[in-house]
Design a protein around this motif. Structure first.
Motif, PDB file in Angstrom:
ATOM      1  N   THR A   4       0.809  -1.211   0.000  1.00 24.59           N
ATOM      2  CA  THR A   4       0.000   0.000   0.000  1.00 24.59           C
ATOM      3  C   THR A   4       0.846   1.267   0.000  1.00 24.59           C
ATOM      4  O   THR A   4       0.382   2.318  -0.401  1.00 24.59           O
ATOM      5  CB  THR A   4      -0.933   0.022   1.227  1.00 24.59           C
ATOM      6  N   ASP A   5       2.084   1.163   0.450  1.00 27.55           N
ATOM      7  CA  ASP A   5       2.935   2.350   0.525  1.00 27.55           C
ATOM      8  C   ASP A   5       3.995   2.369  -0.576  1.00 27.55           C
ATOM      9  O   ASP A   5       5.113   2.776  -0.359  1.00 27.55           O
ATOM     10  CB  ASP A   5       3.586   2.447   1.897  1.00 27.55           C
ATOM     11  N   LYS A   6       3.597   1.924  -1.786  1.00 30.68           N
ATOM     12  CA  LYS A   6       4.527   1.947  -2.901  1.00 30.68           C
ATOM     13  C   LYS A   6       4.883   3.387  -3.245  1.00 30.68           C
ATOM     14  O   LYS A   6       4.026   4.244  -3.300  1.00 30.68           O
ATOM     15  CB  LYS A   6       3.915   1.261  -4.125  1.00 30.68           C
ATOM     16  N   LYS A   7       6.150   3.622  -3.435  1.00 26.32           N
ATOM     17  CA  LYS A   7       6.607   4.975  -3.731  1.00 26.32           C
ATOM     18  C   LYS A   7       6.913   5.161  -5.217  1.00 26.32           C
ATOM     19  O   LYS A   7       7.024   6.278  -5.683  1.00 26.32           O
ATOM     20  CB  LYS A   7       7.856   5.285  -2.909  1.00 26.32           C
ATOM     21  N   ILE A   8       7.061   4.064  -5.943  1.00 26.54           N
ATOM     22  CA  ILE A   8       7.398   4.115  -7.364  1.00 26.54           C
ATOM     23  C   ILE A   8       6.258   3.481  -8.164  1.00 26.54           C
ATOM     24  O   ILE A   8       5.893   2.332  -7.917  1.00 26.54           O
ATOM     25  CB  ILE A   8       8.701   3.335  -7.662  1.00 26.54           C
ATOM     26  N   SER A   9       5.710   4.211  -9.107  1.00 34.93           N
ATOM     27  CA  SER A   9       4.647   3.653  -9.943  1.00 34.93           C
ATOM     28  C   SER A   9       5.267   2.751 -11.013  1.00 34.93           C
ATOM     29  O   SER A   9       6.473   2.806 -11.279  1.00 34.93           O
ATOM     30  CB  SER A   9       3.862   4.772 -10.623  1.00 34.93           C
ATOM     31  N   ASP A  10       4.413   1.937 -11.613  1.00 31.57           N
ATOM     32  CA  ASP A  10       4.880   1.035 -12.669  1.00 31.57           C
ATOM     33  C   ASP A  10       5.443   1.829 -13.849  1.00 31.57           C
ATOM     34  O   ASP A  10       6.486   1.467 -14.403  1.00 31.57           O
ATOM     35  CB  ASP A  10       3.730   0.149 -13.146  1.00 31.57           C
ATOM     36  N   LYS A  11       4.768   2.902 -14.189  1.00 34.54           N
ATOM     37  CA  LYS A  11       5.221   3.739 -15.316  1.00 34.54           C
ATOM     38  C   LYS A  11       6.569   4.374 -15.014  1.00 34.54           C
ATOM     39  O   LYS A  11       7.443   4.453 -15.883  1.00 34.54           O
ATOM     40  CB  LYS A  11       4.192   4.845 -15.607  1.00 34.54           C
ATOM     41  N   ARG A  12       6.753   4.803 -13.782  1.00 30.79           N
ATOM     42  CA  ARG A  12       8.037   5.414 -13.382  1.00 30.79           C
ATOM     43  C   ARG A  12       9.156   4.382 -13.451  1.00 30.79           C
ATOM     44  O   ARG A  12      10.265   4.684 -13.897  1.00 30.79           O
ATOM     45  CB  ARG A  12       7.922   5.988 -11.975  1.00 30.79           C
ATOM     46  N   ALA A  13       8.861   3.155 -13.001  1.00 25.57           N
ATOM     47  CA  ALA A  13       9.858   2.080 -13.055  1.00 25.57           C
ATOM     48  C   ALA A  13      10.251   1.785 -14.503  1.00 25.57           C
ATOM     49  O   ALA A  13      11.439   1.612 -14.798  1.00 25.57           O
ATOM     50  CB  ALA A  13       9.315   0.826 -12.388  1.00 25.57           C
ATOM     51  N   ILE A  14       9.269   1.776 -15.384  1.00 26.95           N
ATOM     52  CA  ILE A  14       9.560   1.538 -16.806  1.00 26.95           C
ATOM     53  C   ILE A  14      10.465   2.645 -17.345  1.00 26.95           C
ATOM     54  O   ILE A  14      11.427   2.379 -18.073  1.00 26.95           O
ATOM     55  CB  ILE A  14       8.248   1.443 -17.614  1.00 26.95           C
ATOM     56  N   ALA A  15      10.180   3.885 -16.979  1.00 25.79           N
ATOM     57  CA  ALA A  15      10.988   5.019 -17.445  1.00 25.79           C
ATOM     58  C   ALA A  15      12.416   4.935 -16.906  1.00 25.79           C
ATOM     59  O   ALA A  15      13.385   5.171 -17.644  1.00 25.79           O
ATOM     60  CB  ALA A  15      10.335   6.330 -17.021  1.00 25.79           C
ATOM     61  N   GLU A  28       6.149  -6.932 -16.631  1.00 24.00           N
ATOM     62  CA  GLU A  28       7.520  -7.160 -16.149  1.00 24.00           C
ATOM     63  C   GLU A  28       7.920  -6.116 -15.105  1.00 24.00           C
ATOM     64  O   GLU A  28       8.588  -6.438 -14.123  1.00 24.00           O
ATOM     65  CB  GLU A  28       8.502  -7.127 -17.321  1.00 24.00           C
ATOM     66  N   ALA A  29       7.488  -4.879 -15.296  1.00 26.60           N
ATOM     67  CA  ALA A  29       7.799  -3.817 -14.340  1.00 26.60           C
ATOM     68  C   ALA A  29       7.173  -4.125 -12.979  1.00 26.60           C
ATOM     69  O   ALA A  29       7.800  -3.930 -11.941  1.00 26.60           O
ATOM     70  CB  ALA A  29       7.315  -2.471 -14.859  1.00 26.60           C
ATOM     71  N   VAL A  30       5.942  -4.623 -12.984  1.00 19.95           N
ATOM     72  CA  VAL A  30       5.262  -4.977 -11.737  1.00 19.95           C
ATOM     73  C   VAL A  30       6.028  -6.084 -11.018  1.00 19.95           C
ATOM     74  O   VAL A  30       6.240  -6.015  -9.800  1.00 19.95           O
ATOM     75  CB  VAL A  30       3.800  -5.421 -12.014  1.00 19.95           C
ATOM     76  N   ILE A  31       6.485  -7.087 -11.750  1.00 15.13           N
ATOM     77  CA  ILE A  31       7.239  -8.198 -11.154  1.00 15.13           C
ATOM     78  C   ILE A  31       8.547  -7.692 -10.560  1.00 15.13           C
ATOM     79  O   ILE A  31       8.922  -8.056  -9.442  1.00 15.13           O
ATOM     80  CB  ILE A  31       7.494  -9.300 -12.202  1.00 15.13           C
ATOM     81  N   ILE A  32       9.241  -6.835 -11.281  1.00  9.51           N
ATOM     82  CA  ILE A  32      10.508  -6.271 -10.789  1.00  9.51           C
ATOM     83  C   ILE A  32      10.276  -5.461  -9.522  1.00  9.51           C
ATOM     84  O   ILE A  32      11.006  -5.604  -8.541  1.00  9.51           O
ATOM     85  CB  ILE A  32      11.188  -5.418 -11.883  1.00  9.51           C
ATOM     86  N   LEU A  33       9.259  -4.621  -9.515  1.00 10.15           N
ATOM     87  CA  LEU A  33       8.964  -3.803  -8.339  1.00 10.15           C
ATOM     88  C   LEU A  33       8.587  -4.663  -7.137  1.00 10.15           C
ATOM     89  O   LEU A  33       9.033  -4.408  -6.017  1.00 10.15           O
ATOM     90  CB  LEU A  33       7.845  -2.812  -8.640  1.00 10.15           C
ATOM     91  N   GLU A  34       7.778  -5.707  -7.357  1.00 12.61           N
ATOM     92  CA  GLU A  34       7.410  -6.602  -6.262  1.00 12.61           C
ATOM     93  C   GLU A  34       8.648  -7.269  -5.677  1.00 12.61           C
ATOM     94  O   GLU A  34       8.778  -7.383  -4.456  1.00 12.61           O
ATOM     95  CB  GLU A  34       6.419  -7.660  -6.738  1.00 12.61           C
TER      96      GLU A  34
END
Length: 65
Positions: A4-15, A28-34
């Motif tokens: 719930t306290d994610k600081k980086i969005s999926d789009k930001r991670a992709i960028a 893939e970005a969601v998997i990496i962030l998790e």
């Protein structure tokens, strides 16, 4: 996993990854962030356990009478 306290969005991670030459899609970005949040969570637990160990050592330190 749901953080719930994610600081980086999926789009930001992709960028961020794209700036470093790594092309990923949304899934893939969601998997990496998790994975990174999981590693971070476990690292925090290890630091807490280490601090508790240090405190226990100090609390059992021979006390002067």
């Amino acid at each position: 996993m749901n953080y719930t306290d994610k600081k980086i969005s999926d789009k930001r991670a992709i960028a961020i990854l794209a700036k470093n030459g790594i092309q990923v899609d949304d899934e893939e970005a969601v998997i990496i962030l998790e994975f990174l949040y999981l590693v971070s969570k476990n690292l925090s637990k290890n630091k807490e356990e280490k601090n508790v160990g240090i405190l226990k050592e100090k609390s059992n330190f021979r006390k002067s009478s």
